[in-house]
Design an enzyme around this catalytic site. Structure first.
Site, mmCIF file in Angstrom:
data_model
loop_
_atom_site.group_PDB
_atom_site.id
_atom_site.type_symbol
_atom_site.label_atom_id
_atom_site.label_comp_id
_atom_site.label_asym_id
_atom_site.label_seq_id
_atom_site.Cartn_x
_atom_site.Cartn_y
_atom_site.Cartn_z
ATOM 1 N N ASP A 25 49.674 -59.072 100.654
ATOM 2 C CA ASP A 25 50.630 -59.012 101.739
ATOM 3 C C ASP A 25 51.795 -58.651 101.089
ATOM 4 O O ASP A 25 52.411 -58.019 102.079
ATOM 5 C CB ASP A 25 50.878 -60.545 102.354
ATOM 6 C CG ASP A 25 51.029 -61.276 101.359
ATOM 7 O OD1 ASP A 25 51.303 -61.290 100.332
ATOM 8 O OD2 ASP A 25 51.670 -62.570 101.975
ATOM 9 N N SER A 26 51.495 -58.192 99.951
ATOM 10 C CA SER A 26 52.834 -57.306 99.294
ATOM 11 C C SER A 26 52.613 -55.862 99.696
ATOM 12 O O SER A 26 53.713 -55.344 99.902
ATOM 13 C CB SER A 26 52.999 -57.005 97.690
ATOM 14 O OG SER A 26 51.675 -57.465 97.946
ATOM 15 N N ASP A 37 44.497 -61.400 101.186
ATOM 16 C CA ASP A 37 45.554 -62.125 101.959
ATOM 17 C C ASP A 37 46.069 -62.341 103.226
ATOM 18 O O ASP A 37 45.787 -61.408 104.221
ATOM 19 C CB ASP A 37 47.406 -61.700 100.962
ATOM 20 C CG ASP A 37 47.611 -61.950 100.358
ATOM 21 O OD1 ASP A 37 46.905 -63.187 99.850
ATOM 22 O OD2 ASP A 37 48.095 -61.113 99.285
ATOM 23 N N GLU A 73 51.717 -67.324 89.538
ATOM 24 C CA GLU A 73 52.501 -65.822 90.013
ATOM 25 C C GLU A 73 53.658 -66.495 89.926
ATOM 26 O O GLU A 73 53.682 -67.949 90.267
ATOM 27 C CB GLU A 73 52.486 -65.997 91.574
ATOM 28 C CG GLU A 73 53.898 -65.116 91.836
ATOM 29 C CD GLU A 73 53.902 -63.761 92.755
ATOM 30 O OE1 GLU A 73 53.390 -63.808 93.715
ATOM 31 O OE2 GLU A 73 54.734 -63.169 92.487
ATOM 32 N N GLU A 121 48.667 -68.223 100.080
ATOM 33 C CA GLU A 121 48.509 -69.403 99.416
ATOM 34 C C GLU A 121 49.038 -70.375 99.925
ATOM 35 O O GLU A 121 49.080 -70.849 100.972
ATOM 36 C CB GLU A 121 50.715 -68.150 99.913
ATOM 37 C CG GLU A 121 51.284 -67.129 98.646
ATOM 38 C CD GLU A 121 51.738 -66.609 99.636
ATOM 39 O OE1 GLU A 121 53.061 -66.753 99.716
ATOM 40 O OE2 GLU A 121 52.238 -65.229 98.771
HETATM 41 O O1 KIV Z 1 50.490 -59.653 97.896
HETATM 42 C C1 KIV Z 1 50.230 -59.066 96.527
HETATM 43 O O2 KIV Z 1 50.329 -58.320 96.100
HETATM 44 C C2 KIV Z 1 49.880 -60.393 95.686
HETATM 45 C C3 KIV Z 1 50.391 -60.285 94.113
HETATM 46 C C4 KIV Z 1 51.688 -60.373 94.015
HETATM 47 C C5 KIV Z 1 49.213 -61.432 92.959
HETATM 48 O O3 KIV Z 1 50.277 -61.434 96.201
#
Ligand code: KIV
Length: 279
Positions: free
Chosen positions: A56-57, A95, A194, A127
């Protein structure tokens, strides 16, 4: 456990990695994980990465959002479908975005099932704090592979008060180890850690039988993950402590765009080779 050497055996020999493959790598071969949000990145990383994480980044990297809180399930499904379609070998992990799984295990299952069915992904990442343990068990019991993400959980940024590394407080460190063990007992196939102080991340990695994937965690983790755009130098000059930059593509991109703009303005582009002759 790598198919990298199989190119000469032909396209047909490439198969997608499974939870079983990833778990069999623990203690033998470090697991390589990179993010992918789009077809081009998926195609590029697929021969090298064991896990393609549709993180979700993408809210920050692709959409320019200030945090990941504004990412929706539909965004994750659209990008997830692109990554699955453009990859053949990597385990594609998607995610679950903020507010799509926390209300109840039933809500989490309905949304995770949509992600799995509509993208063809191999698993989801959640998460997790201690409250998410029953939800992880609920999903796993119903056939959805879950990677649990602990330590710094960016979706909780407002509760945590920022993006600082976790685990400095001994009570929090202990809670993290206990939560990781509970998530493993609930059936998580892997735990992502993380931004956690190294000795605590190491303790979690050493306590677990399932593979751990680190980002700003410890070299003792069974695998490592980075945001691809971070390691390629595409996300600006300031990066988190845990990023190693393997290229400066942002600089290359600027130079290329400047050269193109100069050529257009000086009428050097298009050249005769770029236009269609009448016959
Ligand atoms: O959203 C993401 O890219 C992540 C990574 C930073 C582990 O959760």
């Amino acid at each position: 456990m790598s198919n990298h050497g199989n190119e000469s055996a032909g396209v047909a020999s490439v198969r997608r990695l499974t939870v079983t493959d990833l778990q069999a790598m623990k203690g033998k071969t470090p697991i390589v994980c990179l993010t992918a949000y789009a077809a081009w990145t998926a195609r590029l990383i697929d021969p090298f990465a064991d896990i393609a994480l549709v993180g979700d980044s993408l809210g920050n990297v692709v959409y320019g959002l200030p945090s990941t809180l504004g990412v929706t399930l539909d965004m994750m499904i659209a990008h997830g479908r692109a990554v699955v379609g453009a990859s053949r070998r990597a385990f594609v992990l998607i995610d679950m975005p903020f507010a799509t799984f926390e209300t109840s295990p039933e809500q989490a299952f309905a949304n995770a099932a949509r992600v799995m069915a509509e993208t063809g992904a191999s698993g989801v990442k959640l998460e997790c704090g201690p409250a998410m343990v029953p939800t992880v068990a609920f999903l796993v019991d119903r056939g959805i592979p879950v990677m649990a993400h602990i330590g710094l959980t960016p979706q909780a940024v407002h509760k945590l008060g920022g993006y600082r590394a976790r685990g400095r407080d001994p009570e929090e460190a202990d809670r993290m180890v206990q939560t990781a063990l509970a998530l493993q007992a609930a059936g998580a196939f892997s735990i992502l850690i993380e931004a956690t102080v190294e000795p605590v991340a190491r303790k979690v990695a050493e306590a677990l039988a399932v593979p751990t994937i680190g980002i700003g965690a410890s070299s003792a983790c069974d695998g490592q993950v980075l945001v691809t755009e971070d390691m390629l130098g595409l996300t600006g000059k300031r990066t988190a402590k845990f990023v190693r930059r393997y290229a400066e593509l942002g600089d290359d991109l600027s130079a290329a765009v400047e050269a193109y703009a100069d050529d257009v303005r000086a009428r050097r582009f298009p050249g005769p080779e770029h236009v269609y002759p009448p016959a």
